[in-house]
Every structure is written in C-alpha cells, then in structure tokens.
Write an enzyme that holds these catalytic residues in place. Structure first.
Site, PDB file in Angstrom:
ATOM      1  N   LYS A 157      15.225   3.593 -17.116  1.00 50.76           N
ATOM      2  CA  LYS A 157      14.777   4.990 -17.218  1.00 50.76           C
ATOM      3  C   LYS A 157      14.935   5.708 -15.891  1.00 50.76           C
ATOM      4  O   LYS A 157      15.102   6.939 -15.852  1.00 50.76           O
ATOM      5  CB  LYS A 157      13.330   5.054 -17.717  1.00 50.76           C
ATOM      6  CG  LYS A 157      12.299   4.289 -16.878  1.00 50.76           C
ATOM      7  CD  LYS A 157      11.694   5.091 -15.772  1.00 50.76           C
ATOM      8  CE  LYS A 157      10.708   4.280 -14.947  1.00 50.76           C
ATOM      9  NZ  LYS A 157      10.134   5.029 -13.833  1.00 50.76           N
ATOM     10  N   ASN A 170      13.110   9.982  -8.934  1.00 51.35           N
ATOM     11  CA  ASN A 170      14.459   9.841  -9.482  1.00 51.35           C
ATOM     12  C   ASN A 170      14.955  11.163 -10.063  1.00 51.35           C
ATOM     13  O   ASN A 170      16.117  11.539  -9.878  1.00 51.35           O
ATOM     14  CB  ASN A 170      14.477   8.732 -10.534  1.00 51.35           C
ATOM     15  CG  ASN A 170      14.225   7.366  -9.917  1.00 51.35           C
ATOM     16  OD1 ASN A 170      15.093   6.788  -9.295  1.00 51.35           O
ATOM     17  ND2 ASN A 170      13.001   6.861 -10.065  1.00 51.35           N
ATOM     18  N   GLU A 172      14.107   4.184  -7.028  1.00 48.38           N
ATOM     19  CA  GLU A 172      14.715   2.930  -7.450  1.00 48.38           C
ATOM     20  C   GLU A 172      16.002   3.134  -8.248  1.00 48.38           C
ATOM     21  O   GLU A 172      16.883   2.281  -8.245  1.00 48.38           O
ATOM     22  CB  GLU A 172      13.722   2.100  -8.271  1.00 48.38           C
ATOM     23  CG  GLU A 172      12.551   1.538  -7.487  1.00 48.38           C
ATOM     24  CD  GLU A 172      12.934   0.325  -6.639  1.00 48.38           C
ATOM     25  OE1 GLU A 172      14.126  -0.031  -6.592  1.00 48.38           O
ATOM     26  OE2 GLU A 172      12.029  -0.255  -6.018  1.00 48.38           O
ATOM     27  N   ALA A 178       0.825  -1.209   0.000  1.00 44.96           N
ATOM     28  CA  ALA A 178       0.000   0.000   0.000  1.00 44.96           C
ATOM     29  C   ALA A 178       0.857   1.257   0.000  1.00 44.96           C
ATOM     30  O   ALA A 178       0.646   2.175   0.783  1.00 44.96           O
ATOM     31  CB  ALA A 178      -0.950  -0.010   1.195  1.00 44.96           C
TER      32      ALA A 178
END
Length: 337
Positions: free
Chosen positions: A195, A260, A285, A8
């Site tokens: 990406k 990012n 990430e 969540a």
C-alpha cells in the site's frame, strides 16, 4: 503486562503512549538507540523530535540502556515491540532471537535487497535469523498523531501464535483502540508493504489534479495488485478486504499525514526524488519497497503495472505526466485479471 517498545519514532512512541494509557496493570518502557534522545525524553516527558505535543502518561518509562544490554533487560517482559524502520528489523530480531517473550514488529515494507538477493518481508527475515521466536506484526490503518491523541483507531494483530495475538489484544485494545486478531501474517504484511507503493501513485495522481474518478480507479486497481501478489505468496484473499488491506490502502493513499502520499505529491510538483525524501524528515517506506515489490512480482509472474510505473518514476525513467499515459495506454483486460 510488562511491555517494552524498541524504537522511539512517531509510531513506536504513539503505541507506547496508548499501551501506558490502556490499563493500570501495564508497565510500559520506551527505548531509542540515540542516548541524547533518550535523555531528552526522560527529562521532557515527550518525544519532541518525532511526536511533539503528545505528553507521556505517568506509567510510561524511558529505558536508558545500550543495545547490547537489551536481551537481559527484556528477559522478564510479557511483550516486546520492535518499532524500528524496516532496515533495522533484521538486526533487532537477531539480537532478540532467544527472547522468552513474544516479539512483534510495527514496520511495513520489504527489506532492501543487496546484490542478487531478494527483499524479504518481516516474517521471512524472522524465519532466517530467529526461527524459534513467537513473532508477528501489528498493522492496520493508523497515523501516529491520531493514536497518541486517543482518536478512534482499529489495528490487526497478525501471527501464527495464539499467545502473541492474545498479548497484543491485551496490551493495546481499549476504548479508543480496537485490535482484531488474524492468523494470516503473510497477507497482513503484504497489504502493509505494498500500500505504501500505491500511496505514492495516488499522491502523484492528486498532485497532477487528475480528479476523483482517477483516484478511485487507482486505489481500486492498486488493491487488485496487492491481492494478486499476496495470494501468490500464500496469503488469503479475504485478508485484503480487511484493515491491513483495503483499510490501510485507503488511509495511506488519501490521508495528508501519509509520508508516501506526500512523496507522490512532491514529485508531481517537479521535485526530484531526493528533494522529496529530504523534505519529509521521516522514512517513506514505499520509496525503498517499490523495487522489491516489482522484483518479487516478476519472479512470480505477477503483473503489477502501477508498481512498475512507480519504480520507473522513482528511477527517473518516467516523468510524472508520462506515467499516466503509460497506465491509460495499456491494452484492455478483464476487471478481475
């Protein structure tokens, strides 16, 4: 359909909201590892921690259960969605390895490598711990806040399984959310993972005020790096011109909701990597994937200069302004190299 979303955070919550709002026949459940968060979501009918201001539809239920209880509780599901960060994907797939329902993950990136190992993509992790699953990824250019608000969005359902692709379209395709099927799982995953690294570089470019010409060049050359790595891993080149390639790269590299991109902007302001990450409050990430991307590229003999510059920047071996000098000082090459 009976759909359960495991995790969540903002993105898992947004997709649970989208599925619950998509059809009266859908029964959607949302689960989190933290029992306090589950109790608060059940009481408030909102994820105040990760997606405030997005009320739950009536058909969205909060599943209050312990981790060990999940396999039995999900046995009758039509679709299970793993919405955890990449670091937790291996454990979740291991837990669900005998699931009769198709399983899809939302996380984009490479698993962090330990010791002498290499970081793996989601489908590679699944092949190791749950080879019998009908599994795949749901990816594409999307910010959770906009999906939860019903803003127009397009995603790609990637899997070798025709059934899973059909289930994903049935679950999420609607008036504000379009879902396109693709059987090139490798390409979709590579696009979604790399990406994030390119978005850090573009954030740095914009934070240093290098101009729109520089941004366009960086995004274009970044897409070339993504495609080179993807094709070396077995992906199809055309996938990188689609939603999970060019689409996701443009959004993540230029959208101010991108974590990012924010890392690159903050590094350009002189913050340390730890300060930049701590200020976000969410996982970026690309910070964790950059080293693995570079590692896998080297193992395959693939040149990825932008990725290498981001890794050096994150490691503190390169200062923000020096990264530009390194990239602009490379020897000339043919554009399609």
């Amino acid at each position: 359909m009976k759909i359960t979303v495991l995790g969540a955070g903002a993105w898992g919550t947004a997709l649970a909201i989208a599925a619950a709002a998509n059809g009266e026949a859908h029964e959607v459940r949302l689960w989190a590892r933290n029992p306090d968060q589950l109790a608060d979501m059940r009481q408030q009918r909102e994820n105040r921690r990760y997606l405030p201001g997005a009320p739950f539809p009536e058909r969205l239920q909060v599943l209050e259960a312990g981790l060990a209880e999940l396999p039995a509780l999900l046995a009758a599901d039509d679709l299970v969605v793993i919405a955890t960060p990449m670091a937790a994907l291996r454990d979740m797939l291991t837990l669900l390895r005998a699931s009769p329902a198709p399983v899809v993950w939302l996380c984009k990136g490479f698993e962090r490598a330990d010791g002498a190992g290499i970081g793996l993509l989601g489908h590679e992790i699944c092949a190791e711990v749950a080879p019998g699953l009908q599994a795949g990824a749901l990816s594409g250019p999307s910010f959770a806040k906009e999906v939860a608000a019903g803003r127009p969005t397009a995603l790609v359902a990637a899997s070798d399984s025709v059934l899973l692709r059909e289930r994903l379209v049935q679950a999420f395709h609607g008036q504000s959310l379009r879902v396109y099927a693709n059987d090139d799982l490798i390409g979709v995953e590579v696009g979604g993972a790399v990406k994030n690294v390119m978005a850090i570089a573009t954030g740095l470019c914009d934070g240093l005020d290098l101009g729109l010409n520089a941004r366009a060049a960086l995004i274009t050359r970044g897409l070339a790096e993504i495609a080179r790595l993807g094709q070396a891993l077995g992906a199809r080149s055309e996938t990188f011109m689609g939603l999970s390639g060019l689409g996701d790269l443009v959004l993540t590299a230029t959208g101010d909701l991108s974590r990012n991109r924010q890392v690159g902007l903050l590094l350009a302001q002189g913050l340390s990597l730890q300060q930049a990450v701590d200020s976000l409050g969410h996982v970026a990430e690309g910070v964790y994937s950059a080293h693995t991307v570079a590692q896998r590229a080297r193992a395959l003999g693939i040149e990825m200069p932008i990725t290498d510059a981001v890794v050096a920047l994150l490691d503190g071996r390169l200062q923000p302004a020096d990264a530009v000098t390194v990239l602009m000082g490379r020897d000339p090459v043919a554009e399609l190299h």
